[in-house]
Write a protein that holds these residues in place. Sequence first.
Motif: not given
Length: 338
Positions: A292, A295-296, A299, A310, A313-314, A316-318, A320-321
Motif C-alpha cells: 500500500g 497508494k499512500w 494519496a 483525506d 482515509i489514506a 485507513i486504506n494502507i 487495510e492493504a
Amino acid sequence: MSALQSLQPRISVAPMMDWTTRDYRFFARLFNPNIIMYTEMVTTGAILFGGAERHLDYNNEEHPIVLQLGGSNPKDLATCSKMAQDWGYDEINLNVGCPSDRVQNNKIGACLMAEPDLVAECIAEIRNAVDIPVTVKHRIGIDDLQSYEDMLHFVDTVAKTGCDNFIVHARIALLQGLSPKENRDVPPLRYEDVYRLKQDRPNLIIEINGGIKTFAETQQHLQHVDGVMIGREAYHNPYLLAELGQLWQLEAPNRFDIMAQMMPYIAKRMEQGAPLSIITRHILGLFQNLPGARKWRQALSGGNAKSLKDVEIALINIQEAMQRTEDYLKENQVQENS
C-alpha cells in the motif's frame, strides 16, 4: 561535556536543502530520540538580513538540533552563532561541503576547502562567541585538492583552533566539472580515507557521510569512526531512523502511532496557515517497502490531500492493504504446512 556530545554513537540526519525543514525534523524525531537533527544550511546573510525568526525557529521537540551555517566572514559567522546559541541550538556546524554554484560565488561551502586558514579563522571566531560545540562538515577533497594529504592538512589546520569534531562526506567535489546533483553521486565513495583520518587522528571525533542506507552499513562504519550521518535515505525511508534505535536498545515505534502523533502537529501547522501539502510531502516515505506504500504516496502527493480527513482515509486504506497482505501470507503458510 554537553548532552549532545555525550550521545554515543553520534548518528545524525544530514542537512538537506528544502528537505530537512522544521516539519520534517518534527516528523523524524518521532522515530528516535537520539538521532541528531540538522537544519538546512542557513547562510549568515539570510539570518542577518532575511529575518532571524524565519530562519532560526524550530520545534522544541527537535532537540538535539544543530544549526548548519554557510558563510566565510568570521565576524558574521560569530554573530549568527551567538544568536543561535541564544535561540537554544545545541551545536553549530560550518558547511564546507556544499558544491552548488550559488554558494561558490559567495565563497560558501566546498570551495572553502581550498582555504583552510580562512576556515580556521572562521571556526576560531565562532568558538570565541559561543559555549556550545562547534563542528565542521567537509568533503574529502575538491578539484585539484583530491589527495588524502590535502584533506589531512585541511583538518589539521582547522583542528588547531580547538575544533575536534569533523563530519566527512566521503566523496570529492568537482566544482568546475559537475553539477551539484552529480557531485552527490558521480565521484566514487572513498570510505577508506575517512577511516584513515580517524586512525591518524584518534583524538578527533570523526563522523562519516555519503551513500549510507541501512542499519547494517551503519554498524560497519561504526567499527572505524565515531559517528554516521545519513542523508537522502533518512528522508525517503524514514523508518530507518527507528531501526537505528537498536544501537541504544530502543523499541521501534509503530508507524501508525507515529501518525497519531503527527496529526495534531499537522492540524496546528494548518491553523498557522501552512498548506497541507508542505507538510505531507515529508511523510510520503513512512510506509516505504510495505503493502500500500504506493497508494499512500499517491494519496498525499501533488496536492491530492485537501484536508486532514483525506490523510485519515489514506491511513485507513494502507492499514487495510497491510492487513490483506498479512492475511494472504498466513493463508499461504497454512496451505504449505498442510
